[in-house]
Motif scaffolding. Structure first.
Motif, PDB file in Angstrom:
ATOM      1  N   GLY A 174      16.238  38.593  26.123  1.00  0.00           N
ATOM      2  CA  GLY A 174      16.070  39.179  27.455  1.00  0.00           C
ATOM      3  C   GLY A 174      14.805  38.800  28.171  1.00  0.00           C
ATOM      4  N   GLY A 175      14.015  37.859  27.658  1.00  0.00           N
ATOM      5  CA  GLY A 175      12.758  37.509  28.304  1.00  0.00           C
ATOM      6  C   GLY A 175      12.920  36.459  29.396  1.00  0.00           C
ATOM      7  N   LEU A 176      12.026  36.513  30.381  1.00  0.00           N
ATOM      8  CA  LEU A 176      11.926  35.475  31.402  1.00  0.00           C
ATOM      9  C   LEU A 176      10.913  34.431  30.956  1.00  0.00           C
ATOM     10  N   THR A 177      11.229  33.155  31.134  1.00  0.00           N
ATOM     11  CA  THR A 177      10.215  32.139  30.879  1.00  0.00           C
ATOM     12  C   THR A 177       9.166  32.188  31.988  1.00  0.00           C
ATOM     13  N   GLY A 178       8.017  31.579  31.722  1.00  0.00           N
ATOM     14  CA  GLY A 178       6.983  31.525  32.746  1.00  0.00           C
ATOM     15  C   GLY A 178       7.481  30.856  34.014  1.00  0.00           C
TER      16      GLY A 178
ATOM     17  N   VAL B  22      17.734  35.035  44.695  1.00  0.00           N
ATOM     18  CA  VAL B  22      16.952  33.924  44.160  1.00  0.00           C
ATOM     19  C   VAL B  22      17.541  33.493  42.816  1.00  0.00           C
ATOM     20  N   ASP B  23      17.861  32.232  42.680  1.00  0.00           N
ATOM     21  CA  ASP B  23      18.416  31.704  41.431  1.00  0.00           C
ATOM     22  C   ASP B  23      17.265  31.402  40.468  1.00  0.00           C
ATOM     23  N   ILE B  24      17.240  32.082  39.338  1.00  0.00           N
ATOM     24  CA  ILE B  24      16.165  31.850  38.371  1.00  0.00           C
ATOM     25  C   ILE B  24      16.639  31.021  37.169  1.00  0.00           C
ATOM     26  N   THR B  25      17.871  30.534  37.216  1.00  0.00           N
ATOM     27  CA  THR B  25      18.340  29.635  36.153  1.00  0.00           C
ATOM     28  C   THR B  25      17.549  28.326  36.218  1.00  0.00           C
ATOM     29  N   ARG B  26      17.089  27.873  35.080  1.00  0.00           N
ATOM     30  CA  ARG B  26      16.329  26.638  34.996  1.00  0.00           C
ATOM     31  C   ARG B  26      16.857  25.816  33.817  1.00  0.00           C
ATOM     32  N   PRO B  27      16.619  24.505  33.803  1.00  0.00           N
ATOM     33  CA  PRO B  27      17.092  23.700  32.662  1.00  0.00           C
ATOM     34  C   PRO B  27      16.607  24.281  31.338  1.00  0.00           C
ATOM     35  N   GLY B  28      17.547  24.569  30.453  1.00  0.00           N
ATOM     36  CA  GLY B  28      17.201  25.131  29.154  1.00  0.00           C
ATOM     37  C   GLY B  28      16.897  26.618  29.178  1.00  0.00           C
ATOM     38  N   ALA B  29      17.051  27.275  30.334  1.00  0.00           N
ATOM     39  CA  ALA B  29      16.734  28.709  30.427  1.00  0.00           C
ATOM     40  C   ALA B  29      17.736  29.380  31.357  1.00  0.00           C
ATOM     41  N   ARG B  30      18.731  30.052  30.775  1.00  0.00           N
ATOM     42  CA  ARG B  30      19.674  30.813  31.585  1.00  0.00           C
ATOM     43  C   ARG B  30      19.011  32.086  32.096  1.00  0.00           C
ATOM     44  N   ALA B  31      19.576  32.651  33.128  1.00  0.00           N
ATOM     45  CA  ALA B  31      19.073  33.921  33.643  1.00  0.00           C
ATOM     46  C   ALA B  31      19.339  35.009  32.613  1.00  0.00           C
TER      47      ALA B  31
ATOM     48  N   GLY C  55      27.477  38.703  25.880  1.00  0.00           N
ATOM     49  CA  GLY C  55      26.556  37.743  26.465  1.00  0.00           C
ATOM     50  C   GLY C  55      25.327  38.390  27.047  1.00  0.00           C
ATOM     51  N   MET C  56      25.466  39.608  27.573  1.00  0.00           N
ATOM     52  CA  MET C  56      24.347  40.310  28.186  1.00  0.00           C
ATOM     53  C   MET C  56      23.507  41.069  27.159  1.00  0.00           C
ATOM     54  N   PHE C  57      24.169  41.760  26.214  1.00  0.00           N
ATOM     55  CA  PHE C  57      23.450  42.657  25.312  1.00  0.00           C
ATOM     56  C   PHE C  57      23.819  42.477  23.835  1.00  0.00           C
TER      57      PHE C  57
END
Length: 531
Positions: A259-263, A304-313, A406-408
Protein backbone atom coordinates in the motif's frame (compact mmCIF):
# COMPACT_ATOMS: atom_id res chain seq x y z
CA UNK A 1 -21.85 1.03 23.94
CA UNK A 2 -23.34 -1.48 26.38
CA UNK A 3 -26.29 -2.28 24.09
CA UNK A 4 -26.91 -5.65 25.72
CA UNK A 5 -26.18 -7.39 29.01
CA UNK A 6 -22.76 -8.95 29.22
CA UNK A 7 -21.62 -12.14 30.84
CA UNK A 8 -19.92 -11.54 34.17
CA UNK A 9 -16.23 -10.92 33.62
CA UNK A 10 -15.27 -13.91 35.74
CA UNK A 11 -17.05 -16.23 33.31
CA UNK A 12 -14.68 -15.29 30.48
CA UNK A 13 -11.92 -17.93 30.58
CA UNK A 14 -9.17 -15.91 28.91
CA UNK A 15 -9.65 -13.16 31.49
CA UNK A 16 -9.65 -15.51 34.47
CA UNK A 17 -6.38 -16.98 33.27
CA UNK A 18 -4.81 -13.57 32.81
CA UNK A 19 -5.89 -12.28 36.21
CA UNK A 20 -7.18 -8.95 34.90
CA UNK A 21 -6.87 -5.92 37.16
CA UNK A 22 -8.98 -5.94 40.28
CA UNK A 23 -7.46 -3.25 42.46
CA UNK A 24 -7.75 0.49 42.00
CA UNK A 25 -5.23 2.54 40.09
CA UNK A 26 -4.21 6.08 40.97
CA UNK A 27 -7.53 7.80 40.23
CA UNK A 28 -8.72 10.78 42.24
CA UNK A 29 -12.51 11.17 42.31
CA UNK A 30 -13.92 14.69 42.41
CA UNK A 31 -17.13 16.66 41.85
CA UNK A 32 -19.95 14.08 41.82
CA UNK A 33 -22.52 14.69 39.11
CA UNK A 34 -24.63 13.14 36.39
CA UNK A 35 -23.60 12.63 32.76
CA UNK A 36 -26.31 11.58 30.29
CA UNK A 37 -28.52 8.90 31.76
CA UNK A 38 -25.79 7.16 33.76
CA UNK A 39 -24.17 8.44 36.94
CA UNK A 40 -20.64 9.77 36.47
CA UNK A 41 -18.09 11.55 38.58
CA UNK A 42 -15.16 13.67 37.54
CA UNK A 43 -11.79 12.04 37.96
CA UNK A 44 -8.21 13.24 37.55
CA UNK A 45 -4.99 11.64 36.32
CA UNK A 46 -1.44 12.96 36.34
CA UNK A 47 0.51 13.02 33.07
CA UNK A 48 4.04 14.30 32.54
CA UNK A 49 2.54 17.53 31.13
CA UNK A 50 0.01 18.13 33.89
CA UNK A 51 -3.30 17.06 35.40
CA UNK A 52 -6.24 16.01 33.21
CA UNK A 53 -9.86 15.78 34.33
CA UNK A 54 -12.01 13.02 32.86
CA UNK A 55 -15.17 11.17 33.85
CA UNK A 56 -15.81 7.87 35.56
CA UNK A 57 -18.91 5.93 34.61
CA UNK A 58 -20.09 2.40 35.41
CA UNK A 59 -18.02 0.74 32.66
CA UNK A 60 -15.08 3.02 31.97
CA UNK A 61 -12.95 5.94 33.03
CA UNK A 62 -12.77 8.24 29.99
CA UNK A 63 -10.43 11.09 29.03
CA UNK A 64 -10.69 12.96 25.72
CA UNK A 65 -8.26 15.30 24.00
CA UNK A 66 -5.15 14.37 25.99
CA UNK A 67 -2.18 15.91 24.10
CA UNK A 68 0.72 13.71 23.02
CA UNK A 69 2.31 16.38 20.80
CA UNK A 70 2.28 20.15 20.37
CA UNK A 71 -0.41 21.74 18.17
CA UNK A 72 0.77 21.69 14.51
CA UNK A 73 0.33 25.30 13.40
CA UNK A 74 1.63 27.10 10.30
CA UNK A 75 4.91 25.64 9.08
CA UNK A 76 4.84 23.18 12.02
CA UNK A 77 2.02 21.33 10.20
CA UNK A 78 4.77 19.92 7.98
CA UNK A 79 7.34 19.15 10.65
CA UNK A 80 7.90 16.16 12.90
CA UNK A 81 5.67 16.19 15.99
CA UNK A 82 7.05 18.25 18.87
CA UNK A 83 6.55 17.42 22.57
CA UNK A 84 3.31 18.76 24.05
CA UNK A 85 3.55 21.82 26.31
CA UNK A 86 3.12 21.60 30.07
CA UNK A 87 0.20 23.30 31.77
CA UNK A 88 -0.62 24.39 35.28
CA UNK A 89 -3.87 23.58 37.03
CA UNK A 90 -6.23 21.08 35.46
CA UNK A 91 -6.95 20.42 31.79
CA UNK A 92 -10.55 19.55 30.99
CA UNK A 93 -10.62 16.18 29.20
CA UNK A 94 -14.31 15.41 29.64
CA UNK A 95 -15.47 16.12 26.08
CA UNK A 96 -13.97 15.38 22.65
CA UNK A 97 -11.84 18.19 21.25
CA UNK A 98 -10.74 19.20 17.75
CA UNK A 99 -9.67 16.69 15.11
CA UNK A 100 -7.42 16.92 12.07
CA UNK A 101 -8.47 19.06 9.07
CA UNK A 102 -10.44 16.82 6.71
CA UNK A 103 -13.35 16.73 4.27
CA UNK A 104 -16.70 15.44 5.40
CA UNK A 105 -17.09 11.72 4.56
CA UNK A 106 -20.23 10.67 6.43
CA UNK A 107 -21.71 9.38 3.16
CA UNK A 108 -19.87 7.17 0.67
CA UNK A 109 -21.96 6.90 -2.46
CA UNK A 110 -25.30 5.54 -1.28
CA UNK A 111 -23.94 4.35 2.05
CA UNK A 112 -24.26 6.20 5.36
CA UNK A 113 -20.86 6.01 7.06
CA UNK A 114 -21.49 8.57 9.79
CA UNK A 115 -20.64 6.07 12.58
CA UNK A 116 -17.06 5.94 11.21
CA UNK A 117 -16.52 9.61 10.40
CA UNK A 118 -18.99 11.39 12.70
CA UNK A 119 -19.74 14.90 11.46
CA UNK A 120 -16.35 15.67 9.97
CA UNK A 121 -13.85 18.34 10.93
CA UNK A 122 -14.05 20.04 14.31
CA UNK A 123 -11.76 23.03 13.98
CA UNK A 124 -8.97 23.76 16.42
CA UNK A 125 -5.18 23.66 16.45
CA UNK A 126 -4.73 21.32 19.42
CA UNK A 127 -5.75 18.05 17.78
CA UNK A 128 -2.72 15.77 18.20
CA UNK A 129 -4.47 14.11 21.10
CA UNK A 130 -5.60 10.79 22.53
CA UNK A 131 -8.94 9.50 23.77
CA UNK A 132 -8.46 7.03 26.62
CA UNK A 133 -11.03 4.57 28.00
CA UNK A 134 -9.83 2.54 30.98
CA UNK A 135 -11.40 -0.01 33.33
CA UNK A 136 -12.48 1.78 36.52
CA UNK A 137 -10.30 -0.51 38.65
CA UNK A 138 -7.39 -0.74 36.19
CA UNK A 139 -3.89 -1.53 37.42
CA UNK A 140 -1.25 -2.66 34.92
CA UNK A 141 -3.98 -3.63 32.47
CA UNK A 142 -3.12 -4.48 28.85
CA UNK A 143 -3.35 -1.56 26.42
CA UNK A 144 -4.68 -1.18 22.86
CA UNK A 145 -3.57 1.80 20.78
CA UNK A 146 -6.03 2.30 17.91
CA UNK A 147 -5.15 3.90 14.54
CA UNK A 148 -8.26 4.72 12.50
CA UNK A 149 -8.72 4.36 8.76
CA UNK A 150 -10.00 6.91 6.28
CA UNK A 151 -7.81 6.73 3.14
CA UNK A 152 -5.12 8.85 4.87
CA UNK A 153 -7.58 11.71 4.38
CA UNK A 154 -10.15 11.57 7.17
CA UNK A 155 -11.12 9.93 10.46
CA UNK A 156 -10.75 10.69 14.16
CA UNK A 157 -11.43 9.44 17.66
CA UNK A 158 -14.78 11.28 17.59
CA UNK A 159 -16.36 8.49 15.52
CA UNK A 160 -19.05 6.62 17.51
CA UNK A 161 -17.94 3.31 15.98
CA UNK A 162 -14.52 3.68 17.67
CA UNK A 163 -15.80 4.09 21.21
CA UNK A 164 -13.35 2.17 23.39
CA UNK A 165 -15.79 1.38 26.18
CA UNK A 166 -16.18 -2.27 25.15
CA UNK A 167 -12.44 -2.77 25.58
CA UNK A 168 -12.45 -1.04 28.97
CA UNK A 169 -15.44 -3.14 30.03
CA UNK A 170 -13.34 -6.23 29.32
CA UNK A 171 -10.23 -5.16 31.21
CA UNK A 172 -8.22 -3.32 28.50
CA UNK A 173 -7.09 0.32 28.43
CA UNK A 174 -8.12 1.64 25.00
CA UNK A 175 -6.23 4.58 23.47
CA UNK A 176 -7.53 6.16 20.26
CA UNK A 177 -5.09 8.35 18.31
CA UNK A 178 -5.88 11.56 16.44
CA UNK A 179 -3.15 12.02 13.83
CA UNK A 180 -2.44 14.35 10.94
CA UNK A 181 -4.16 13.25 7.74
CA UNK A 182 -4.28 14.73 4.26
CA UNK A 183 -1.57 17.15 3.18
CA UNK A 184 -0.34 17.87 6.70
CA UNK A 185 0.13 14.19 7.44
CA UNK A 186 1.23 12.62 4.17
CA UNK A 187 2.04 15.10 1.39
CA UNK A 188 5.67 14.59 0.35
CA UNK A 189 7.69 17.81 0.56
CA UNK A 190 11.41 18.34 -0.14
CA UNK A 191 11.94 20.45 2.98
CA UNK A 192 9.91 18.34 5.44
CA UNK A 193 10.04 14.79 6.83
CA UNK A 194 7.96 12.19 5.01
CA UNK A 195 5.05 10.36 6.63
CA UNK A 196 4.32 12.86 9.38
CA UNK A 197 1.11 11.00 10.21
CA UNK A 198 3.18 7.88 10.91
CA UNK A 199 5.55 9.98 13.04
CA UNK A 200 2.48 11.13 14.97
CA UNK A 201 1.53 7.54 15.79
CA UNK A 202 5.12 6.81 16.88
CA UNK A 203 5.02 9.90 19.12
CA UNK A 204 1.71 8.73 20.59
CA UNK A 205 3.24 5.33 21.34
CA UNK A 206 6.15 7.04 23.10
CA UNK A 207 3.70 9.08 25.18
CA UNK A 208 1.84 5.87 26.08
CA UNK A 209 5.09 4.28 27.27
CA UNK A 210 5.76 7.20 29.60
CA UNK A 211 2.22 7.94 30.82
CA UNK A 212 -0.22 5.07 30.46
CA UNK A 213 0.48 3.73 33.96
CA UNK A 214 -1.27 6.84 35.27
CA UNK A 215 -4.44 5.52 33.60
CA UNK A 216 -4.03 1.96 34.90
CA UNK A 217 -2.25 0.60 31.81
CA UNK A 218 0.83 -1.59 31.48
CA UNK A 219 3.44 -0.01 29.16
CA UNK A 220 4.95 -3.47 28.71
CA UNK A 221 1.71 -4.88 27.22
CA UNK A 222 0.77 -2.51 24.38
CA UNK A 223 -0.99 -3.78 21.25
CA UNK A 224 -0.96 -1.48 18.21
CA UNK A 225 -4.16 -1.98 16.19
CA UNK A 226 -5.12 -0.33 12.89
CA UNK A 227 -7.64 -0.70 10.09
CA UNK A 228 -7.34 0.28 6.41
CA UNK A 229 -5.02 3.32 6.24
CA UNK A 230 -4.38 2.76 9.95
CA UNK A 231 -3.41 -0.84 9.20
CA UNK A 232 -0.89 0.31 6.60
CA UNK A 233 0.57 2.69 9.19
CA UNK A 234 0.92 -0.27 11.57
CA UNK A 235 2.59 -2.31 8.83
CA UNK A 236 5.03 0.51 8.13
CA UNK A 237 5.91 0.80 11.81
CA UNK A 238 6.50 -2.96 12.06
CA UNK A 239 9.34 -2.52 9.56
CA UNK A 240 11.22 -0.17 11.90
CA UNK A 241 14.12 -1.33 14.07
CA UNK A 242 12.89 0.22 17.32
CA UNK A 243 9.21 -0.76 17.26
CA UNK A 244 9.79 -3.49 19.88
CA UNK A 245 10.50 -0.75 22.43
CA UNK A 246 7.02 0.71 21.90
CA UNK A 247 4.67 -2.25 21.43
CA UNK A 248 4.45 -5.94 22.26
CA UNK A 249 1.72 -7.07 19.79
CA UNK A 250 0.08 -5.85 16.59
CA UNK A 251 -3.31 -6.20 14.88
CA UNK A 252 -3.73 -5.38 11.18
CA UNK A 253 -7.27 -5.23 9.73
CA UNK A 254 -7.89 -4.72 6.01
CA UNK A 255 -4.54 -3.19 5.16
CA UNK A 256 -2.02 -4.23 2.53
CA UNK A 257 1.71 -4.71 2.56
CA UNK A 258 1.65 -3.29 -0.99
CA UNK A 259 0.00 0.00 0.00
CA UNK A 260 2.93 2.42 -0.12
CA UNK A 261 3.48 5.26 -2.59
CA UNK A 262 6.90 5.51 -4.21
CA UNK A 263 8.72 8.81 -3.94
CA UNK A 264 8.03 9.46 -7.63
CA UNK A 265 4.31 8.84 -7.21
CA UNK A 266 4.15 11.07 -4.15
CA UNK A 267 6.00 13.85 -5.98
CA UNK A 268 3.35 13.79 -8.70
CA UNK A 269 0.68 14.38 -6.05
CA UNK A 270 2.71 17.20 -4.50
CA UNK A 271 3.15 18.94 -7.84
CA UNK A 272 -0.54 18.67 -8.64
CA UNK A 273 -1.60 20.09 -5.27
CA UNK A 274 0.86 22.97 -5.45
CA UNK A 275 -0.30 23.80 -8.98
CA UNK A 276 -3.95 23.71 -7.93
CA UNK A 277 -3.30 26.18 -5.13
CA UNK A 278 -0.68 28.25 -6.97
CA UNK A 279 2.28 27.92 -4.60
CA UNK A 280 5.73 26.34 -4.63
CA UNK A 281 5.68 22.55 -3.98
CA UNK A 282 7.41 22.79 -0.59
CA UNK A 283 6.67 23.25 3.10
CA UNK A 284 7.86 26.84 2.78
CA UNK A 285 5.46 27.42 -0.11
CA UNK A 286 2.54 25.87 1.81
CA UNK A 287 3.30 27.48 5.18
CA UNK A 288 0.78 30.29 4.71
CA UNK A 289 -1.88 28.20 2.97
CA UNK A 290 -4.84 27.64 5.27
CA UNK A 291 -6.09 24.20 6.29
CA UNK A 292 -9.38 25.05 4.59
CA UNK A 293 -7.59 25.61 1.27
CA UNK A 294 -5.67 22.34 1.58
CA UNK A 295 -8.84 20.38 2.29
CA UNK A 296 -10.78 22.08 -0.51
CA UNK A 297 -8.04 21.33 -3.06
CA UNK A 298 -8.04 17.56 -2.53
CA UNK A 299 -10.82 16.58 -4.98
CA UNK A 300 -8.70 17.99 -7.82
CA UNK A 301 -6.07 15.34 -7.08
CA UNK A 302 -8.30 12.36 -7.81
CA UNK A 303 -7.96 12.87 -11.55
CA UNK A 304 -4.16 12.74 -11.31
CA UNK A 305 -2.70 9.48 -12.63
CA UNK A 306 -0.01 8.25 -10.23
CA UNK A 307 0.76 5.01 -12.09
CA UNK A 308 4.42 4.94 -13.05
CA UNK A 309 6.64 2.34 -14.77
CA UNK A 310 7.11 -0.47 -12.28
CA UNK A 311 4.73 1.15 -9.76
CA UNK A 312 0.98 0.62 -9.93
CA UNK A 313 -1.34 2.91 -8.04
CA UNK A 314 -1.73 1.44 -4.51
CA UNK A 315 -5.11 -0.12 -3.72
CA UNK A 316 -6.17 0.35 -7.33
CA UNK A 317 -5.88 4.12 -7.09
CA UNK A 318 -8.35 4.92 -4.28
CA UNK A 319 -5.76 7.05 -2.41
CA UNK A 320 -3.59 10.03 -3.30
CA UNK A 321 -2.03 10.55 0.11
CA UNK A 322 -0.34 7.67 1.89
CA UNK A 323 2.78 6.17 3.39
CA UNK A 324 5.70 7.17 1.16
CA UNK A 325 8.56 4.71 0.73
CA UNK A 326 10.52 3.23 -2.12
CA UNK A 327 10.29 -0.08 -0.21
CA UNK A 328 6.80 -1.38 0.34
CA UNK A 329 5.88 -2.33 3.95
CA UNK A 330 5.98 -5.96 2.82
CA UNK A 331 9.62 -5.55 1.75
CA UNK A 332 10.64 -3.57 4.83
CA UNK A 333 9.14 -6.01 7.34
CA UNK A 334 11.98 -8.60 7.39
CA UNK A 335 14.47 -5.86 8.34
CA UNK A 336 12.35 -4.50 11.19
CA UNK A 337 11.73 -5.57 14.75
CA UNK A 338 8.10 -6.29 13.85
CA UNK A 339 8.97 -9.84 12.80
CA UNK A 340 9.52 -10.56 16.49
CA UNK A 341 6.12 -9.19 17.55
CA UNK A 342 3.02 -11.47 17.57
CA UNK A 343 0.66 -10.46 14.76
CA UNK A 344 -3.08 -10.85 14.20
CA UNK A 345 -3.89 -9.98 10.58
CA UNK A 346 -6.71 -10.39 8.11
CA UNK A 347 -9.09 -8.89 5.59
CA UNK A 348 -12.72 -9.08 4.49
CA UNK A 349 -13.95 -11.35 1.71
CA UNK A 350 -15.68 -8.61 -0.32
CA UNK A 351 -13.51 -5.57 0.52
CA UNK A 352 -13.97 -3.95 -2.90
CA UNK A 353 -17.78 -3.98 -2.77
CA UNK A 354 -17.56 -0.65 -0.92
CA UNK A 355 -15.85 0.98 -3.89
CA UNK A 356 -17.70 -0.40 -6.94
CA UNK A 357 -20.68 1.78 -7.92
CA UNK A 358 -23.95 -0.11 -7.71
CA UNK A 359 -24.86 1.08 -11.21
CA UNK A 360 -21.84 -0.76 -12.68
CA UNK A 361 -22.73 -4.23 -11.45
CA UNK A 362 -24.86 -5.73 -14.23
CA UNK A 363 -23.39 -8.89 -15.78
CA UNK A 364 -22.19 -7.09 -18.91
CA UNK A 365 -20.64 -4.18 -16.98
CA UNK A 366 -19.12 -6.51 -14.41
CA UNK A 367 -17.51 -8.73 -17.06
CA UNK A 368 -15.85 -5.71 -18.66
CA UNK A 369 -14.79 -4.46 -15.22
CA UNK A 370 -13.37 -7.88 -14.33
CA UNK A 371 -11.02 -7.92 -17.33
CA UNK A 372 -10.09 -4.26 -16.88
CA UNK A 373 -9.22 -4.76 -13.20
CA UNK A 374 -7.09 -7.80 -14.00
CA UNK A 375 -5.19 -5.79 -16.63
CA UNK A 376 -4.60 -2.92 -14.19
CA UNK A 377 -3.48 -5.09 -11.33
CA UNK A 378 -1.37 -7.86 -12.85
CA UNK A 379 0.99 -8.48 -15.72
CA UNK A 380 -0.80 -11.76 -16.55
CA UNK A 381 -4.48 -10.76 -16.52
CA UNK A 382 -5.78 -13.88 -18.25
CA UNK A 383 -4.40 -16.12 -15.50
CA UNK A 384 -5.98 -13.92 -12.82
CA UNK A 385 -9.39 -13.92 -14.54
CA UNK A 386 -9.25 -17.71 -14.92
CA UNK A 387 -8.50 -18.12 -11.20
CA UNK A 388 -11.39 -15.92 -10.06
CA UNK A 389 -14.15 -16.42 -12.62
CA UNK A 390 -15.26 -19.86 -11.47
CA UNK A 391 -18.51 -21.59 -12.45
CA UNK A 392 -20.02 -20.78 -9.05
CA UNK A 393 -19.48 -17.01 -9.45
CA UNK A 394 -21.32 -14.43 -11.53
CA UNK A 395 -19.19 -11.86 -13.36
CA UNK A 396 -19.98 -9.36 -10.60
CA UNK A 397 -18.93 -11.77 -7.87
CA UNK A 398 -15.73 -12.60 -9.74
CA UNK A 399 -14.95 -8.90 -10.23
CA UNK A 400 -15.50 -8.09 -6.54
CA UNK A 401 -13.41 -11.10 -5.45
CA UNK A 402 -10.50 -10.25 -7.78
CA UNK A 403 -10.55 -6.55 -6.95
CA UNK A 404 -10.81 -7.23 -3.22
CA UNK A 405 -7.64 -9.29 -3.29
CA UNK A 406 -5.86 -6.87 -5.60
CA UNK A 407 -6.62 -3.99 -3.25
CA UNK A 408 -6.28 -5.63 0.18
CA UNK A 409 -6.33 -9.43 0.36
CA UNK A 410 -3.15 -10.24 -1.54
CA UNK A 411 -1.05 -7.65 0.30
CA UNK A 412 -2.46 -8.94 3.59
CA UNK A 413 -1.67 -12.57 2.82
CA UNK A 414 1.87 -11.80 1.59
CA UNK A 415 2.55 -9.73 4.71
CA UNK A 416 1.33 -12.62 6.88
CA UNK A 417 3.57 -15.03 4.98
CA UNK A 418 6.61 -12.75 5.44
CA UNK A 419 5.94 -12.42 9.17
CA UNK A 420 5.42 -16.17 9.56
CA UNK A 421 8.49 -17.00 7.51
CA UNK A 422 10.75 -15.14 9.94
CA UNK A 423 9.69 -17.63 12.64
CA UNK A 424 10.33 -15.23 15.52
CA UNK A 425 6.74 -14.67 16.68
CA UNK A 426 3.32 -16.18 16.03
CA UNK A 427 1.15 -15.04 13.11
CA UNK A 428 -2.64 -15.44 13.23
CA UNK A 429 -4.66 -14.95 10.04
CA UNK A 430 -8.42 -14.45 9.62
CA UNK A 431 -10.84 -13.72 6.80
CA UNK A 432 -14.13 -12.04 7.69
CA UNK A 433 -17.02 -13.47 5.65
CA UNK A 434 -20.33 -12.34 7.17
CA UNK A 435 -22.32 -10.59 4.46
CA UNK A 436 -24.58 -7.60 5.05
CA UNK A 437 -27.76 -7.21 2.99
CA UNK A 438 -27.26 -3.44 2.69
CA UNK A 439 -27.55 -1.73 -0.70
CA UNK A 440 -29.90 -4.43 -2.00
CA UNK A 441 -27.59 -7.29 -0.99
CA UNK A 442 -24.66 -5.79 -2.90
CA UNK A 443 -22.43 -4.78 0.02
CA UNK A 444 -21.56 -8.24 1.34
CA UNK A 445 -18.47 -8.58 3.55
CA UNK A 446 -17.13 -5.23 2.37
CA UNK A 447 -14.39 -2.97 3.65
CA UNK A 448 -15.27 -1.75 7.18
CA UNK A 449 -17.63 -4.64 7.81
CA UNK A 450 -15.57 -6.30 10.57
CA UNK A 451 -15.33 -3.16 12.69
CA UNK A 452 -18.70 -3.31 14.53
CA UNK A 453 -17.83 -6.87 15.56
CA UNK A 454 -14.30 -6.10 16.72
CA UNK A 455 -15.65 -3.19 18.79
CA UNK A 456 -18.71 -5.20 19.90
CA UNK A 457 -21.10 -2.42 18.94
CA UNK A 458 -23.00 -4.19 16.16
CA UNK A 459 -26.31 -3.29 17.83
CA UNK A 460 -25.73 0.43 17.44
CA UNK A 461 -28.91 1.72 15.69
CA UNK A 462 -26.97 3.96 13.28
CA UNK A 463 -25.38 0.85 11.73
CA UNK A 464 -28.73 -0.65 10.66
CA UNK A 465 -30.95 0.14 7.69
CA UNK A 466 -30.96 -0.40 3.92
CA UNK A 467 -28.29 2.27 3.34
CA UNK A 468 -26.23 1.55 6.47
CA UNK A 469 -23.35 -0.84 6.91
CA UNK A 470 -25.09 -3.79 8.57
CA UNK A 471 -28.28 -3.58 6.52
CA UNK A 472 -31.73 -4.68 7.67
CA UNK A 473 -31.08 -8.31 8.62
CA UNK A 474 -29.42 -8.59 12.04
CA UNK A 475 -26.14 -10.51 12.16
CA UNK A 476 -25.87 -13.63 14.32
CA UNK A 477 -26.37 -12.64 17.94
CA UNK A 478 -23.06 -14.04 19.12
CA UNK A 479 -20.84 -12.91 16.24
CA UNK A 480 -19.79 -9.57 17.76
CA UNK A 481 -19.24 -11.07 21.20
CA UNK A 482 -17.16 -13.94 19.84
CA UNK A 483 -15.04 -11.79 17.54
CA UNK A 484 -14.47 -9.11 20.17
CA UNK A 485 -13.54 -11.79 22.69
CA UNK A 486 -10.97 -13.21 20.25
CA UNK A 487 -9.37 -9.77 19.92
CA UNK A 488 -9.38 -9.33 23.71
CA UNK A 489 -7.77 -12.73 24.09
CA UNK A 490 -5.01 -11.79 21.63
CA UNK A 491 -4.43 -8.48 23.42
CA UNK A 492 -4.22 -10.15 26.83
CA UNK A 493 -2.60 -13.48 25.98
CA UNK A 494 -1.14 -13.16 22.46
CA UNK A 495 -3.42 -15.90 21.11
CA UNK A 496 -6.87 -15.24 19.55
CA UNK A 497 -7.98 -18.85 19.99
CA UNK A 498 -7.12 -20.48 16.66
CA UNK A 499 -3.94 -22.09 15.27
CA UNK A 500 -1.01 -19.96 14.17
CA UNK A 501 -0.47 -19.40 10.46
CA UNK A 502 2.47 -21.38 9.04
CA UNK A 503 2.78 -20.23 5.43
CA UNK A 504 0.77 -20.27 2.18
CA UNK A 505 -1.07 -23.48 3.10
CA UNK A 506 -1.34 -22.68 6.81
CA UNK A 507 -4.56 -22.38 8.83
CA UNK A 508 -6.83 -19.37 8.35
CA UNK A 509 -9.75 -18.59 10.66
CA UNK A 510 -12.86 -17.97 8.55
CA UNK A 511 -15.23 -15.72 10.52
CA UNK A 512 -18.88 -15.57 9.55
CA UNK A 513 -22.15 -17.20 10.50
CA UNK A 514 -19.97 -20.16 11.41
CA UNK A 515 -16.31 -20.22 12.37
CA UNK A 516 -14.10 -22.61 10.44
CA UNK A 517 -10.34 -23.08 10.50
CA UNK A 518 -9.24 -23.97 6.97
CA UNK A 519 -5.80 -24.86 5.63
CA UNK A 520 -4.74 -23.63 2.20
CA UNK A 521 -7.73 -21.27 2.18
CA UNK A 522 -7.97 -19.71 -1.31
CA UNK A 523 -4.31 -20.53 -1.88
CA UNK A 524 -4.86 -21.14 -5.60
CA UNK A 525 -6.32 -17.67 -6.06
CA UNK A 526 -3.45 -15.99 -4.24
CA UNK A 527 -0.89 -18.11 -6.11
CA UNK A 528 -2.29 -16.91 -9.44
CA UNK A 529 -0.95 -13.42 -8.76
CA UNK A 530 2.65 -14.63 -8.88
CA UNK A 531 5.31 -12.79 -6.90
Amino acid sequence: MGHRPRRPRASRPHQRARGLPCRAGGWRLRHPGLGGIRPTVNITAETEQGTVVGTRGPLAVVFHGVPYAAPPVGRARFEAPAPPPHWSGERDARLPGPNAPQPRRDRFGQLDLSPFFADGWHHGDDYLTLSISAPPEAHRAPVVVWVHGGAFLAGSTRAPAYDGESFARDGVVFVGVNLRVGAAGFLRLPDAPDNRGVLDVAAALGWVQRNIAAFGGDPGAVTLMGQSAGAIIVMDLLGRPDIHTLISRAIVQSGTGLGGLTGEQADVVTGALAAAIGVAPSAAGLADVSDEELVAAFPRLMDVDITRPGARAPMDGIVRYGVVSDRQPLVSLPDGAGVGIPLLIGSNLDEAALYVPQSDRSDASAERALHAAAARLNADPDTIVEAYWRPDRTPDEAHIALLSDGMFGLGTRLFAEAHSRAGLASTYVYEFEWRSDALQNRLGASHLMELPFVFDNARMPSLHGPDRLLGDTPPPRDLAERMHDSWIRFVTEGDPGWPAFTGPDGPVQRIGRSWTVQHAHRSAEFAAWGR
